[in-house]
Design a protein around this motif. Structure first.
Motif, PDB file in Angstrom:
ATOM      1  N   LEU A   1     -10.373  -1.090   1.317  1.00 23.97           N
ATOM      2  CA  LEU A   1      -9.037  -0.599   0.973  1.00 23.97           C
ATOM      3  C   LEU A   1      -8.346  -0.013   2.201  1.00 23.97           C
ATOM      4  CD1 LEU A   1      -7.091  -0.348  -1.383  1.00 23.97           C
ATOM      5  CD2 LEU A   1      -8.194   1.803  -1.980  1.00 23.97           C
ATOM      6  N   LEU A   2      -9.078   0.686   3.040  1.00 20.17           N
ATOM      7  CA  LEU A   2      -8.523   1.251   4.270  1.00 20.17           C
ATOM      8  C   LEU A   2      -8.062   0.139   5.214  1.00 20.17           C
ATOM      9  CD1 LEU A   2      -7.948   3.698   6.098  1.00 20.17           C
ATOM     10  CD2 LEU A   2     -10.336   3.543   6.879  1.00 20.17           C
ATOM     11  N   ILE A   3      -8.843  -0.918   5.325  1.00 17.78           N
ATOM     12  CA  ILE A   3      -8.459  -2.059   6.157  1.00 17.78           C
ATOM     13  C   ILE A   3      -7.169  -2.685   5.614  1.00 17.78           C
ATOM     14  CG2 ILE A   3      -9.108  -4.416   6.841  1.00 17.78           C
ATOM     15  CD1 ILE A   3     -12.047  -3.310   6.973  1.00 17.78           C
ATOM     16  N   CYS A   4      -7.096  -2.860   4.307  1.00 20.47           N
ATOM     17  CA  CYS A   4      -5.864  -3.366   3.689  1.00 20.47           C
ATOM     18  C   CYS A   4      -4.698  -2.430   3.984  1.00 20.47           C
ATOM     19  CB  CYS A   4      -6.039  -3.526   2.186  1.00 20.47           C
ATOM     20  SG  CYS A   4      -7.084  -4.894   1.710  1.00 20.47           S
ATOM     21  N   TYR A   5      -4.956  -1.145   3.922  1.00 19.92           N
ATOM     22  CA  TYR A   5      -3.911  -0.165   4.220  1.00 19.92           C
ATOM     23  C   TYR A   5      -3.365  -0.383   5.624  1.00 19.92           C
ATOM     24  CZ  TYR A   5      -1.485   4.286   4.671  1.00 19.92           C
ATOM     25  OH  TYR A   5      -0.517   5.244   4.866  1.00 19.92           O
ATOM     26  N   MET A   6      -4.256  -0.561   6.579  1.00 16.19           N
ATOM     27  CA  MET A   6      -3.824  -0.747   7.973  1.00 16.19           C
ATOM     28  C   MET A   6      -3.086  -2.074   8.162  1.00 16.19           C
ATOM     29  SD  MET A   6      -6.901   1.018  10.158  1.00 16.19           S
ATOM     30  CE  MET A   6      -8.172  -0.082   9.617  1.00 16.19           C
ATOM     31  N   ILE A   7      -3.498  -3.103   7.440  1.00 15.45           N
ATOM     32  CA  ILE A   7      -2.868  -4.415   7.555  1.00 15.45           C
ATOM     33  C   ILE A   7      -1.484  -4.428   6.903  1.00 15.45           C
ATOM     34  CG2 ILE A   7      -2.998  -6.828   6.795  1.00 15.45           C
ATOM     35  CD1 ILE A   7      -6.071  -6.597   7.125  1.00 15.45           C
ATOM     36  N   TYR A   8      -1.367  -3.868   5.694  1.00 15.67           N
ATOM     37  CA  TYR A   8      -0.150  -4.012   4.902  1.00 15.67           C
ATOM     38  C   TYR A   8       0.837  -2.852   5.043  1.00 15.67           C
ATOM     39  CZ  TYR A   8      -2.909  -7.641   2.600  1.00 15.67           C
ATOM     40  OH  TYR A   8      -3.672  -8.734   2.336  1.00 15.67           O
ATOM     41  N   LYS A   9       0.462  -1.788   5.742  1.00 23.53           N
ATOM     42  CA  LYS A   9       1.374  -0.646   5.871  1.00 23.53           C
ATOM     43  C   LYS A   9       2.601  -1.060   6.658  1.00 23.53           C
ATOM     44  CE  LYS A   9       2.607   3.542   5.188  1.00 23.53           C
ATOM     45  NZ  LYS A   9       3.105   3.852   3.869  1.00 23.53           N
ATOM     46  N   LYS A  10       3.774  -0.738   6.127  1.00 17.17           N
ATOM     47  CA  LYS A  10       5.038  -1.142   6.762  1.00 17.17           C
ATOM     48  C   LYS A  10       5.538  -0.054   7.683  1.00 17.17           C
ATOM     49  CE  LYS A  10       6.094  -3.994   2.870  1.00 17.17           C
ATOM     50  NZ  LYS A  10       6.521  -4.001   1.536  1.00 17.17           N
TER      51      LYS A  10
ATOM     52  N   VAL B   1       0.823  -1.216   0.000  1.00 16.39           N
ATOM     53  CA  VAL B   1       0.000   0.000   0.000  1.00 16.39           C
ATOM     54  C   VAL B   1       0.856   1.266   0.000  1.00 16.39           C
ATOM     55  CG1 VAL B   1      -2.017  -1.064   1.082  1.00 16.39           C
ATOM     56  CG2 VAL B   1      -0.218  -0.108   2.526  1.00 16.39           C
ATOM     57  N   ASP B   2       2.117   1.114  -0.387  1.00 17.34           N
ATOM     58  CA  ASP B   2       3.029   2.256  -0.344  1.00 17.34           C
ATOM     59  C   ASP B   2       2.564   3.428  -1.206  1.00 17.34           C
ATOM     60  OD1 ASP B   2       4.649   0.892   1.410  1.00 17.34           O
ATOM     61  OD2 ASP B   2       6.020   0.179  -0.148  1.00 17.34           O
ATOM     62  N   ASP B   3       1.845   3.153  -2.282  1.00 16.35           N
ATOM     63  CA  ASP B   3       1.409   4.218  -3.191  1.00 16.35           C
ATOM     64  C   ASP B   3       0.008   4.734  -2.883  1.00 16.35           C
ATOM     65  OD1 ASP B   3       3.809   4.074  -4.570  1.00 16.35           O
ATOM     66  OD2 ASP B   3       3.062   2.543  -5.944  1.00 16.35           O
ATOM     67  N   ILE B   4      -0.572   4.301  -1.774  1.00 19.35           N
ATOM     68  CA  ILE B   4      -1.921   4.736  -1.386  1.00 19.35           C
ATOM     69  C   ILE B   4      -1.796   5.850  -0.351  1.00 19.35           C
ATOM     70  CG2 ILE B   4      -4.112   4.027  -0.345  1.00 19.35           C
ATOM     71  CD1 ILE B   4      -3.702   2.498  -2.844  1.00 19.35           C
ATOM     72  N   SER B   5      -2.562   6.899  -0.539  1.00 16.38           N
ATOM     73  CA  SER B   5      -2.573   8.013   0.410  1.00 16.38           C
ATOM     74  C   SER B   5      -3.673   7.787   1.454  1.00 16.38           C
ATOM     75  CB  SER B   5      -2.828   9.323  -0.333  1.00 16.38           C
ATOM     76  OG  SER B   5      -3.143  10.347   0.574  1.00 16.38           O
ATOM     77  N   LEU B   6      -3.261   7.731   2.711  1.00 16.32           N
ATOM     78  CA  LEU B   6      -4.229   7.559   3.801  1.00 16.32           C
ATOM     79  C   LEU B   6      -5.189   8.745   3.862  1.00 16.32           C
ATOM     80  CD1 LEU B   6      -5.316   6.046   6.269  1.00 16.32           C
ATOM     81  CD2 LEU B   6      -3.548   7.212   7.633  1.00 16.32           C
ATOM     82  N   VAL B   7      -4.670   9.948   3.694  1.00 13.19           N
ATOM     83  CA  VAL B   7      -5.515  11.146   3.738  1.00 13.19           C
ATOM     84  C   VAL B   7      -6.566  11.093   2.628  1.00 13.19           C
ATOM     85  CG1 VAL B   7      -5.545  13.665   3.524  1.00 13.19           C
ATOM     86  CG2 VAL B   7      -3.748  12.551   4.850  1.00 13.19           C
ATOM     87  N   MET B   8      -6.146  10.693   1.423  1.00 11.66           N
ATOM     88  CA  MET B   8      -7.090  10.582   0.307  1.00 11.66           C
ATOM     89  C   MET B   8      -8.196   9.587   0.640  1.00 11.66           C
ATOM     90  SD  MET B   8      -8.073   8.448  -2.520  1.00 11.66           S
ATOM     91  CE  MET B   8      -6.796   7.244  -2.440  1.00 11.66           C
ATOM     92  N   LEU B   9      -7.819   8.439   1.195  1.00  9.73           N
ATOM     93  CA  LEU B   9      -8.829   7.432   1.552  1.00  9.73           C
ATOM     94  C   LEU B   9      -9.811   7.968   2.581  1.00  9.73           C
ATOM     95  CD1 LEU B   9      -7.093   3.949   1.892  1.00  9.73           C
ATOM     96  CD2 LEU B   9      -8.985   4.580   0.415  1.00  9.73           C
TER      97      LEU B   9
END
Length: 84
Positions: A75-84, A31-39
């Motif tokens: 997608l937000l849940i995936c972000y929280m799971i996969y964020k390094k 999820v490195d290319d996903i913006s948390l703020v955008m989500l």
């Protein structure tokens, strides 16, 4: 084409727009290319559209945006799971 059909088609197209991104994130676990703020802003805006749809009693607005909220929360849940 009647208004409800037009609304449903527009809603389906915009709602499914994030599904390829969700699939890519799930496959790659990245999820490195996903913006948390955008989500967060997108989920907030879509949620307000759902509320607006209820206030106006507009089923196409409610259904399409509720589906989009679910996709983006996934997608937000995936972000929280996969964020390094």
């Amino acid at each position: 084409m009647n208004e409800n059909t037009l609304g449903i088609i527009a809603g389906v197209l915009t709602s499914i727009s994030m599904i390829p991104q969700l699939i890519k994130v799930i496959k790659e676990k990245n999820v490195d290319d996903i913006s948390l703020v955008m989500l967060l802003v997108l989920i907030s805006g879509l949620s307000l559209w759902v509320w607006y749809g209820f206030k106006k009693d507009e089923l196409p607005i409610i259904l399409s945006n509720a589906f989009a909220v679910l996709v983006n929360i996934s997608l937000l849940i995936c972000y929280m799971i996969y964020k390094k």
